[in-house]
Design a protein around this motif. Structure first.
Motif, PDB file in Angstrom:
ATOM      1  N   VAL A 188       0.838  -1.205   0.000  1.00  0.00           N
ATOM      2  CA  VAL A 188       0.000   0.000   0.000  1.00  0.00           C
ATOM      3  C   VAL A 188       0.871   1.252   0.000  1.00  0.00           C
ATOM      4  CG1 VAL A 188      -1.779   1.262   1.276  1.00  0.00           C
ATOM      5  CG2 VAL A 188      -1.874  -1.221   1.159  1.00  0.00           C
ATOM      6  N   LEU A 189       2.058   1.152   0.589  1.00  0.00           N
ATOM      7  CA  LEU A 189       2.990   2.279   0.625  1.00  0.00           C
ATOM      8  C   LEU A 189       3.984   2.239  -0.530  1.00  0.00           C
ATOM      9  CD1 LEU A 189       3.813   2.111   4.437  1.00  0.00           C
ATOM     10  CD2 LEU A 189       2.339   3.797   3.345  1.00  0.00           C
ATOM     11  N   LEU A 190       4.607   1.057  -0.754  1.00  0.00           N
ATOM     12  CA  LEU A 190       5.712   0.971  -1.708  1.00  0.00           C
ATOM     13  C   LEU A 190       5.262   1.045  -3.163  1.00  0.00           C
ATOM     14  CD1 LEU A 190       8.012  -1.760  -0.108  1.00  0.00           C
ATOM     15  CD2 LEU A 190       8.370   0.713  -0.198  1.00  0.00           C
ATOM     16  N   THR A 191       4.129   0.417  -3.498  1.00  0.00           N
ATOM     17  CA  THR A 191       3.707   0.401  -4.902  1.00  0.00           C
ATOM     18  C   THR A 191       3.476   1.802  -5.462  1.00  0.00           C
ATOM     19  OG1 THR A 191       2.783  -1.830  -4.758  1.00  0.00           O
ATOM     20  CG2 THR A 191       1.943  -0.412  -6.523  1.00  0.00           C
ATOM     21  N   PRO A 192       2.696   2.661  -4.783  1.00  0.00           N
ATOM     22  CA  PRO A 192       2.543   4.017  -5.327  1.00  0.00           C
ATOM     23  C   PRO A 192       3.844   4.804  -5.342  1.00  0.00           C
ATOM     24  CG  PRO A 192       1.470   3.843  -3.185  1.00  0.00           C
ATOM     25  CD  PRO A 192       1.820   2.456  -3.610  1.00  0.00           C
TER      26      PRO A 192
END
Length: 328
Positions: free
Chosen positions: A144-148
């Motif tokens: 949820v944090l790393l992908t964007p």
């Protein structure tokens, strides 16, 4: 042979996804109906991530958290190996594949692992289930944090059309509901567990709604006029090659580092998956609506391919485990 064919058969959810694409192709939403459906879709996405947060058990995370070498290898496969392979494909195929399909192929490389199927296949194959629960949950939480962040860094630099403002939107629309659901787990967690089958329908319904909305806008903007069967077949071959490369690397590295067979199974299944449940909503937030239909197409193909291949692989591991126990 009959058993093999039954495991290669598409599941009902994949057939439902195909039905949503066909419906959007024949009856795309247009005109005044677009805005209300878009609002409902964003609400469904927020609900989906709220429920994901409510389902995330801290106990499950803590139970397997001590196996840090295994978790680091799974996360390295998900957020390092996959993106590197995606960069190679993006460079090698520039000009050979539709830009949005190529963008979608790269985007799927940035996504977190699945939770349910990773754990299910690990259990079926006789792997370390506790570690799989921890790794898959951690991958989804970090995703949820790393992908964007990865999308904002790599795609913006490469001219992929993702702005830092869009990355900020995904934190508000996805991470905030996710965090709220997890913080409320103390009060709603028991209810969520009791109604897991019903909430599974919410999961699938939300994804189907996003797919229908995305493909509707893509069809209205001429998706099928630009793409042909050759593009889709090429995309399937590339997805297969990508999955095969990751399976080979994770297997070789886990054996080279001396992991047990049970841990190898966990690394292979958790490190090779990509989450459709997270990817489709993220794509709808990160990318322009007209492009989302083509961008999620690689992920939909990869999703079905990973299920079919890992089902066969899980049976192989399980049979090998039975033979080991019989010999011992």
């Amino acid at each position: 042979m009959t058993t093999l064919l039954s495991r290669l058969r598409p599941d009902l959810f994949t057939l439902a996804l195909l039905a949503a694409v066909v419906l959007a192709s024949l009856l795309p939403v247009r005109g005044a109906a677009v805005a209300p459906l878009d609002a409902v879709t964003h609400g469904a996405i927020a609900l989906l991530f709220f429920l994901h947060g409510a389902r995330l058990s801290r106990h499950a995370i803590l139970e397997g958290a001590g196996h840090w070498r295994l978790h680091l290898l799974v996360l390295a496969s998900t957020f390092v190996l996959f993106p590197l392979l995606g960069l190679v494909l993006r460079w090698a195929l520039a000009g050979w594949l539709d830009p949005n399909l190529l963008l979608g192929l790269f985007f799927l490389c940035l996504l977190p692992s699945t939770v349910q199927s990773s754990i299910a296949f690990t259990s079926m194959a006789g792997g370390n289930v506790a570690a799989a629960v921890c790794s898959a949950s951690a991958s989804n939480l970090l995703g949820v944090l790393l992908t964007p962040l990865l999308a904002g860094l790599l795609l913006r630099r490469g001219g992929g059309g993702v702005s830092l403002e869009a990355v900020g939107v995904i934190f508000v629309e996805l991470f905030v509901p996710f965090l709220a659901g997890h913080l409320l787990r103390r009060w709603i967690g028991a209810w969520v567990e009791r109604h897991r089958p019903l909430l599974g329908l919410v999961d699938r319904g939300s994804i189907l709604l996003v797919v229908y909305t995305a493909f509707s806008e893509a069809v209205v903007n001429g998706l099928w006029a630009r793409l042909g069967w050759k593009d889709v077949l090429l995309l399937g071959a590339l997805s297969g090659a990508l999955l095969a490369a990751v399976l080979v690397v994770t297997t070789a590295v886990s054996r080279g580092l001396g992991f047990s067979c049970e841990d190898e199974i966990t690394i292979v299944f958790c490190g090779s998956k990509k989450s459709l449940a997270s990817g489709v909503p993220m794509a709808s937030v990160l990318f322009p609506g007209a492009a989302v239909g083509a961008i999620v197409l690689p992920l939909m193909l990869f999703h079905q391919l990973q299920l079919m291949v890992c089902a066969v692989l899980a049976r192989h591991y399980a049979r090998r485990g039975q033979e080991r126990r019989a010999d011992g």
